[in-house]
Design an enzyme around this catalytic site. Structure first.
Site, PDB file in Angstrom:
ATOM      1  N   SER A  81       1.060  -1.088  -0.031  1.00 60.32           N
ATOM      2  CA  SER A  81      -0.168   0.159  -0.113  1.00 60.32           C
ATOM      3  C   SER A  81       0.795   1.177  -0.030  1.00 60.32           C
ATOM      4  CB  SER A  81      -0.766  -0.013   1.216  1.00 60.32           C
ATOM      5  OG  SER A  81      -1.411   1.365   1.397  1.00 60.32           O
ATOM      6  N   TYR A 100      -2.117  -0.823  10.474  1.00 55.35           N
ATOM      7  CA  TYR A 100      -2.148  -1.051   8.919  1.00 55.35           C
ATOM      8  C   TYR A 100      -0.825  -0.669   8.438  1.00 55.35           C
ATOM      9  CZ  TYR A 100      -3.901  -1.141   4.178  1.00 55.35           C
ATOM     10  OH  TYR A 100      -4.053  -1.125   2.833  1.00 55.35           O
TER      11      TYR A 100
END
Length: 246
Positions: free
Chosen positions: A138, A151
């Site tokens: 990401s 995350y």
């Protein structure tokens, strides 16, 4: 005949990857912890004329990873392309309030799951000396985001694992790369946005006016898994319409 394995293939980016790889001529094993979603993706793969295998597993459990890798090769033969894609988002909360159990859960899936996938797939690819892997990271692998301790930490780790695996495979024809998507129009980003609105967390300055489509990510993954990317190894491909350039 080429064989692909996709984790987190029950929806979103994973489903788009599975369908793109099938369109490119791969038989596809679809792994997801949601059996119905995996089966639905497998059905879409079969509509392209390719063979599909639907598998239910928790990628954070070594025995289950070993089992779905073995099941894929037992059904289709050696895995040529591995999209190591499964991941979860956790919650939005400042680090001083971030729940320990959520942090553990996010790292278990997003880091240990990626590690186990690499371990078991690369062990088999190494015996044959060929194959390609793409890990889904990401843009959170290269920047911080408020309220997303689990995350962000996990995606930084995915990028590190990608680089280690690429170096561990040096001298072979096996390549390991990562894609770093920005916001993509999936369940995950909408869940994060809803939490952010409720808590006042996550301010994505410079976010594009429109989210990427899952198919936009799948196209890059398919390229990296193909012979066209034969000289690409250990790379991090950012897919965010240029947001992280600024």
């Amino acid at each position: 005949m080429s064989v692909a394995l996709v984790t987190g293939g029950g929806g979103g980016i994973g489903r788009a990857i599975a369908c793109r790889l099938a369109a490119d001529g791969h038989d596809v094993a679809v792994v997801d912890r949601d059996a119905a979603s995996a089966a639905e993706t497998a059905g879409l793969v079969e509509e392209t004329g390719r063979r599909a295998l639907s598998l239910t597993a928790d990628v954070s459990q070594a025995a289950e990873v070993e089992a779905f890798v073995a099941a894929t090769e037992d059904r289709f033969g050696p895995i040529d392309a591995f999209a190591n894609n499964a991941g979860i988002e956790g919650v939005v909360a400042p680090i001083f309030d971030y729940p320990d159990e959520v942090f553990d859960a996010v790292l278990s899936v997003n880091v240990k799951g990626v590690f186990l996938g690499l371990k078991h797939v690369l062990a088999r690819m190494r015996q044959r000396g060929t194959g390609a892997v793409v890990n889904t990271a990401s843009t959170s692998a290269i920047r911080g985001r408020p309220g997303l301790a689990g995350y962000v930490a996990s995606k930084h780790a995915v990028l590190g694992l990608t680089r280690v695996a690429a170096l561990d495979m040096a001298g072979t024809a096996i390549r390991v790369n990562a894609v770093l998507p920005g916001p993509v129009d999936t369940r995950m980003i909408h869940a994060l946005d809803a939490q952010a609105r409720a808590t006042g967390g996550i301010k994505r300055a410079g976010t594009p006016t429109a989210y990427a489509r899952p198919e936009d990510i799948a196209g890059v993954v398919a390229f990296l898994l193909s012979p066209r990317a034969a000289h690409v190894n250990g790379a991090a491909w950012t897919i965010d319409a240029g947001v992280t350039v600024a």
